[in-house]
Design an enzyme around this catalytic site. Structure first.
Site, PDB file in Angstrom:
ATOM      1  N   VAL A  32       0.843  -1.206   0.000  1.00  0.00           N
ATOM      2  CA  VAL A  32       0.000   0.000   0.000  1.00  0.00           C
ATOM      3  C   VAL A  32       0.871   1.246   0.000  1.00  0.00           C
ATOM      4  O   VAL A  32       0.608   2.207  -0.724  1.00  0.00           O
ATOM      5  CB  VAL A  32      -0.946  -0.003   1.228  1.00  0.00           C
ATOM      6  N   ASP A  33       1.938   1.248   0.800  1.00  0.00           N
ATOM      7  CA  ASP A  33       2.835   2.395   0.904  1.00  0.00           C
ATOM      8  C   ASP A  33       3.414   2.761  -0.465  1.00  0.00           C
ATOM      9  O   ASP A  33       3.376   3.923  -0.881  1.00  0.00           O
ATOM     10  CB  ASP A  33       3.948   2.061   1.902  1.00  0.00           C
ATOM     11  N   GLY A 119      -0.530  -7.272   5.315  1.00  0.00           N
ATOM     12  CA  GLY A 119       0.233  -7.677   4.141  1.00  0.00           C
ATOM     13  C   GLY A 119       1.619  -8.165   4.531  1.00  0.00           C
ATOM     14  O   GLY A 119       1.768  -9.145   5.259  1.00  0.00           O
ATOM     15  N   ILE A 120       2.634  -7.452   4.101  1.00  0.00           N
ATOM     16  CA  ILE A 120       4.023  -7.853   4.325  1.00  0.00           C
ATOM     17  C   ILE A 120       4.366  -7.946   5.811  1.00  0.00           C
ATOM     18  O   ILE A 120       5.247  -8.694   6.210  1.00  0.00           O
ATOM     19  CB  ILE A 120       4.998  -6.902   3.577  1.00  0.00           C
TER      20      ILE A 120
END
Length: 165
Positions: A32-33, A119-120
């Site tokens: 997202v970042d 996520g990650i």
């Protein structure tokens, strides 16, 4: 506050503010970042450098311009990295609560949220969904619409089912 879920791209949401799942350095990253920095253009990074020279702490939030995105602001939150041993659920709760507080300071009426840390950073998805829904429902705010944006169909369905409870 109306709490909804959509299946789509957070960078394309027509809202006052989008929430970015950032890292502590506040200099862009993956997931997202990376998508938010790419969509917003160099203004987002320049504002991060200007406003957060030392980054942000896990669980905290701060805002920048949204650059070239439709939104006016990006509210950056630093979620806990479960894979690195940051397993305190209160830090994840804080991300959503602090994002709403920042949105209130800005006067944002609509905010789009990703599923922070799922996520990650490896936060278990079921609990990430529970934290998002529970915290957004329970936090006092002037925000009129909080929208959880799921990038994939499985996440969308998990959030939809949780909202239906």
């Amino acid at each position: 506050m109306e709490l909804t879920v959509v299946h789509g791209d957070i960078t394309r949401q027509q809202v006052d503010a989008v929430v970015n799942a950032a890292n502590r350095a506040m200099r862009g990253g993956g997931g997202v970042d990376g998508a938010i920095h790419a969509a917003g253009g160099p203004e987002v990074l320049a504002d991060c450098v200007r406003r957060f020279p030392d980054g942000l702490s896990t669980g905290d939030a701060g805002w920048t311009t949204a650059g070239e995105m439709r939104a006016r602001w990006v509210i950056h939150v630093v979620g806990p990295n479960h894979r690195a041993g940051e397993t305190d659920r209160a830090l994840l709760v804080s991300c959503y609560a602090r994002a709403l507080a920042v949105a209130d300071e800005l006067g944002a009426g609509s905010v789009a949220f990703p599923l922070v840390s799922a996520g990650i950073y490896g936060w278990p998805k079921d609990d990430a969904v529970a934290v998002a829904v529970e915290t957004l429902r329970a936090s006092p705010t002037q925000v009129e619409e909080a929208r959880l944006v799921a990038y994939d169909a499985v996440t969308y369905e998990a959030i939809r089912q949780r909202l239906a409870r």
